[in-house]
Design an enzyme around this catalytic site. Sequence first.
Site, PDB file in Angstrom:
ATOM      1  N   SER A 138       0.815  -1.210   0.000  1.00 27.46           N
ATOM      2  CA  SER A 138       0.000   0.000   0.000  1.00 27.46           C
ATOM      3  C   SER A 138       0.848   1.259   0.000  1.00 27.46           C
ATOM      4  CB  SER A 138      -0.913   0.011   1.235  1.00 27.46           C
ATOM      5  OG  SER A 138      -0.136  -0.065   2.420  1.00 27.46           O
ATOM      6  N   HIS A 159      -2.525  -2.992  -6.153  1.00 31.03           N
ATOM      7  CA  HIS A 159      -2.917  -2.706  -4.777  1.00 31.03           C
ATOM      8  C   HIS A 159      -4.429  -2.755  -4.601  1.00 31.03           C
ATOM      9  CE1 HIS A 159      -3.431   0.409  -1.346  1.00 31.03           C
ATOM     10  NE2 HIS A 159      -3.360  -0.821  -0.851  1.00 31.03           N
ATOM     11  N   GLU A 171      -5.282   0.054  -7.330  1.00 27.02           N
ATOM     12  CA  GLU A 171      -4.231   0.930  -7.843  1.00 27.02           C
ATOM     13  C   GLU A 171      -3.194   0.082  -8.591  1.00 27.02           C
ATOM     14  OE1 GLU A 171      -3.985   4.655  -4.756  1.00 27.02           O
ATOM     15  OE2 GLU A 171      -3.090   2.762  -4.093  1.00 27.02           O
ATOM     16  N   ASN A 209      -3.472   6.396  -0.121  1.00 23.68           N
ATOM     17  CA  ASN A 209      -2.814   6.528   1.175  1.00 23.68           C
ATOM     18  C   ASN A 209      -2.043   7.835   1.309  1.00 23.68           C
ATOM     19  OD1 ASN A 209      -3.861   4.165   2.118  1.00 23.68           O
ATOM     20  ND2 ASN A 209      -2.063   2.939   1.678  1.00 23.68           N
TER      21      ASN A 209
END
Length: 303
Positions: A138, A159, A171, A209
């Site tokens: 991540s 991801h 992702e 993130n």
Amino acid sequence: MLPHRPGMARDAPWSVPSGAMTTRVGIIGSGIMGSGIAEVASRAGYEVILRSRKQESADATLAKMDSNLKRAVDKGRLSEEDHAAILGRVTATAALSAVADCDLVIESVVEDLATKSALFTELDQVCGPDTILATNTSTLAVTELAVATGRPDKVCGIHFFNPATAMKLVEIVTPMTASDETIEAAVAFATKCGKDPVKVADRAGFIVNHLLFPYLNNAVRMLENGTASREHIDQAMMGGCNFPMGPLALLDLVGLDTSVAILDALYDEFGDHHYRVVPLLRRMVTAGYLGRKSGQGFYDYSK
């Protein structure tokens, strides 16, 4: 902006090159994310090899998947035939060699660069030369994992988000070493799994993130400073921003140890004080309060 690779127009539509079709997928890691990705891939029709370090944990993960599928049958969301077919496409194993013939291998192990790099070096030796190696990291730099192999052009990030069975976003992380064919195959895999892939450059935190964790970190800072109670912080963000979950409850879901690892990686990459872990969060991890997976985080899940 993504680095431009020769032979690919910027923002060109995705297409799957001839011969790049994935049919057999290896998943390394039988934790929450690994098991979720395995179920998603099997539901999409892929043959899945789910590898854990111990056969007992691999078998337990398969049993948990069986239980999840049975609940879907009981609720009328899945037929008995589909239940049997999905479970039948998954093989649980402790042998890393079992993924040797996979077209795509996705690792989902502990969020630690040294551990992942060592695994990628081993996978490079185990897997056939055409196998794509992907990471579910991540936050960590995918390029670091790519150069740990002899096939950096066949390494990328895929991801998924937790829970992988429900979250639509994936992702696709594009290190500058990855070939067009590798990225196209990764996007095709995510799309066939019913997900919405977005492409992102190989920078710590990627899209979600990078934006999310300063918010989560500041929520802990607010709690530590006594601005409001945990319940009212979460209630305010749910009611005021229409978020489905408050920041402290979300940290418990992600895992406080995982969250600290993500923030540390972001701080190392960018040096921005918003990524510096709030002392309360680090102390909770030291105390073993990891969130839902330990039964105690900002909230008590033991009852």
